[in-house]
Design a protein around this motif. Sequence first.
Motif, PDB file in Angstrom:
ATOM      1  N   ASN A  93      20.210  18.510   2.851  1.00 12.35           N
ATOM      2  CA  ASN A  93      19.589  17.271   3.325  1.00 12.35           C
ATOM      3  C   ASN A  93      20.288  16.118   2.611  1.00 12.35           C
ATOM      4  O   ASN A  93      19.860  15.704   1.536  1.00 12.35           O
ATOM      5  CB  ASN A  93      18.093  17.240   3.008  1.00 12.35           C
ATOM      6  CG  ASN A  93      17.347  18.337   3.717  1.00 12.35           C
ATOM      7  OD1 ASN A  93      17.564  18.572   4.906  1.00 12.35           O
ATOM      8  ND2 ASN A  93      16.485  19.031   2.999  1.00 12.35           N
ATOM      9  N   PRO A  94      21.382  15.578   3.191  1.00 13.53           N
ATOM     10  CA  PRO A  94      22.159  14.562   2.479  1.00 13.53           C
ATOM     11  C   PRO A  94      21.369  13.285   2.207  1.00 13.53           C
ATOM     12  O   PRO A  94      20.620  12.816   3.064  1.00 13.53           O
ATOM     13  CB  PRO A  94      23.334  14.283   3.406  1.00 13.53           C
ATOM     14  CG  PRO A  94      23.040  14.943   4.689  1.00 13.53           C
ATOM     15  CD  PRO A  94      21.913  15.883   4.507  1.00 13.53           C
ATOM     16  N   PRO A  95      21.532  12.734   0.995  1.00 11.35           N
ATOM     17  CA  PRO A  95      20.899  11.449   0.676  1.00 11.35           C
ATOM     18  C   PRO A  95      21.663  10.312   1.346  1.00 11.35           C
ATOM     19  O   PRO A  95      22.759  10.520   1.887  1.00 11.35           O
ATOM     20  CB  PRO A  95      21.033  11.376  -0.846  1.00 11.35           C
ATOM     21  CG  PRO A  95      22.262  12.172  -1.133  1.00 11.35           C
ATOM     22  CD  PRO A  95      22.289  13.274  -0.122  1.00 11.35           C
ATOM     23  N   LYS A  96      21.109   9.119   1.295  1.00  9.61           N
ATOM     24  CA  LYS A  96      21.840   7.953   1.795  1.00  9.61           C
ATOM     25  C   LYS A  96      23.052   7.763   0.895  1.00  9.61           C
ATOM     26  O   LYS A  96      22.920   7.715  -0.321  1.00  9.61           O
ATOM     27  CB  LYS A  96      20.967   6.701   1.742  1.00  9.61           C
ATOM     28  CG  LYS A  96      19.988   6.594   2.873  1.00  9.61           C
ATOM     29  CD  LYS A  96      19.164   5.343   2.775  1.00  9.61           C
ATOM     30  CE  LYS A  96      19.967   4.106   3.113  1.00  9.61           C
ATOM     31  NZ  LYS A  96      19.153   2.884   3.151  1.00  9.61           N
ATOM     32  N   MET A  97      24.220   7.695   1.495  1.00  4.70           N
ATOM     33  CA  MET A  97      25.418   7.514   0.686  1.00  4.70           C
ATOM     34  C   MET A  97      26.400   6.604   1.411  1.00  4.70           C
ATOM     35  O   MET A  97      26.337   6.432   2.619  1.00  4.70           O
ATOM     36  CB  MET A  97      26.065   8.853   0.349  1.00  4.70           C
ATOM     37  CG  MET A  97      26.519   9.677   1.526  1.00  4.70           C
ATOM     38  SD  MET A  97      27.339  11.209   1.068  1.00  4.70           S
ATOM     39  CE  MET A  97      26.061  12.118   0.265  1.00  4.70           C
ATOM     40  N   LEU A  98      27.293   6.018   0.608  1.00  6.30           N
ATOM     41  CA  LEU A  98      28.299   5.114   1.132  1.00  6.30           C
ATOM     42  C   LEU A  98      29.649   5.799   1.327  1.00  6.30           C
ATOM     43  O   LEU A  98      30.435   5.396   2.163  1.00  6.30           O
ATOM     44  CB  LEU A  98      28.474   3.916   0.193  1.00  6.30           C
ATOM     45  CG  LEU A  98      27.260   3.008   0.059  1.00  6.30           C
ATOM     46  CD1 LEU A  98      27.441   2.053  -1.108  1.00  6.30           C
ATOM     47  CD2 LEU A  98      27.042   2.242   1.338  1.00  6.30           C
ATOM     48  N   GLY A  99      29.947   6.794   0.516  1.00  2.00           N
ATOM     49  CA  GLY A  99      31.235   7.471   0.593  1.00  2.00           C
ATOM     50  C   GLY A  99      32.261   6.896  -0.354  1.00  2.00           C
ATOM     51  O   GLY A  99      33.431   6.776  -0.008  1.00  2.00           O
ATOM     52  N   VAL A 100      31.827   6.517  -1.551  1.00  3.26           N
ATOM     53  CA  VAL A 100      32.737   5.970  -2.566  1.00  3.26           C
ATOM     54  C   VAL A 100      33.218   7.117  -3.445  1.00  3.26           C
ATOM     55  O   VAL A 100      32.425   7.918  -3.924  1.00  3.26           O
ATOM     56  CB  VAL A 100      32.031   4.894  -3.423  1.00  3.26           C
ATOM     57  CG1 VAL A 100      32.976   4.320  -4.456  1.00  3.26           C
ATOM     58  CG2 VAL A 100      31.475   3.799  -2.534  1.00  3.26           C
ATOM     59  N   ARG A 101      34.511   7.185  -3.661  1.00  2.00           N
ATOM     60  CA  ARG A 101      35.097   8.267  -4.460  1.00  2.00           C
ATOM     61  C   ARG A 101      34.788   8.093  -5.945  1.00  2.00           C
ATOM     62  O   ARG A 101      34.616   6.978  -6.442  1.00  2.00           O
ATOM     63  CB  ARG A 101      36.600   8.327  -4.233  1.00  2.00           C
ATOM     64  CG  ARG A 101      36.928   8.707  -2.796  1.00  2.00           C
ATOM     65  CD  ARG A 101      38.421   8.760  -2.571  1.00  2.00           C
ATOM     66  NE  ARG A 101      38.724   9.169  -1.221  1.00  2.00           N
ATOM     67  CZ  ARG A 101      38.904  10.435  -0.855  1.00  2.00           C
ATOM     68  NH1 ARG A 101      38.839  11.396  -1.741  1.00  2.00           N
ATOM     69  NH2 ARG A 101      39.160  10.728   0.394  1.00  2.00           N
ATOM     70  N   LEU A 102      34.704   9.204  -6.660  1.00  2.00           N
ATOM     71  CA  LEU A 102      34.330   9.201  -8.084  1.00  2.00           C
ATOM     72  C   LEU A 102      35.244   8.374  -8.980  1.00  2.00           C
ATOM     73  O   LEU A 102      34.743   7.685  -9.881  1.00  2.00           O
ATOM     74  CB  LEU A 102      34.241  10.631  -8.610  1.00  2.00           C
ATOM     75  CG  LEU A 102      32.975  11.374  -8.210  1.00  2.00           C
ATOM     76  CD1 LEU A 102      33.048  12.826  -8.650  1.00  2.00           C
ATOM     77  CD2 LEU A 102      31.763  10.713  -8.796  1.00  2.00           C
ATOM     78  N   PRO A 103      36.568   8.404  -8.817  1.00  2.00           N
ATOM     79  CA  PRO A 103      37.399   7.571  -9.704  1.00  2.00           C
ATOM     80  C   PRO A 103      37.068   6.081  -9.614  1.00  2.00           C
ATOM     81  O   PRO A 103      37.112   5.372 -10.616  1.00  2.00           O
ATOM     82  CB  PRO A 103      38.823   7.854  -9.221  1.00  2.00           C
ATOM     83  CG  PRO A 103      38.755   9.193  -8.592  1.00  2.00           C
ATOM     84  CD  PRO A 103      37.384   9.269  -7.965  1.00  2.00           C
TER      85      PRO A 103
END
Length: 88
Positions: free
Chosen positions: A43-53
Amino acid sequence: MPDKKLPENNKETSFLDEKSIRRFLEKSSDENYKKFAASLFKNPPKMLGVRLPVLRKLAKNIPCSYLSYIPEFMEETMLQGMVIGNLR
């Protein structure tokens, strides 16, 4: 992915409030990464798709006052955890 410019020192981070951080995160989002990250959750949360670095680099420049902000997206929650981790 283009390199995102961040302030070099703490004097330049005084402008980093919740709204400017959110705008930066939205500009740094990657739709393909968002789809990939969402596929890792049942169940994916609301996310933007920003990479970890990008998050790690930003967390080094965020003032501690950001911790009082209530996050809306997964990346904001992760960013708060990284800010706490950088306090030591």
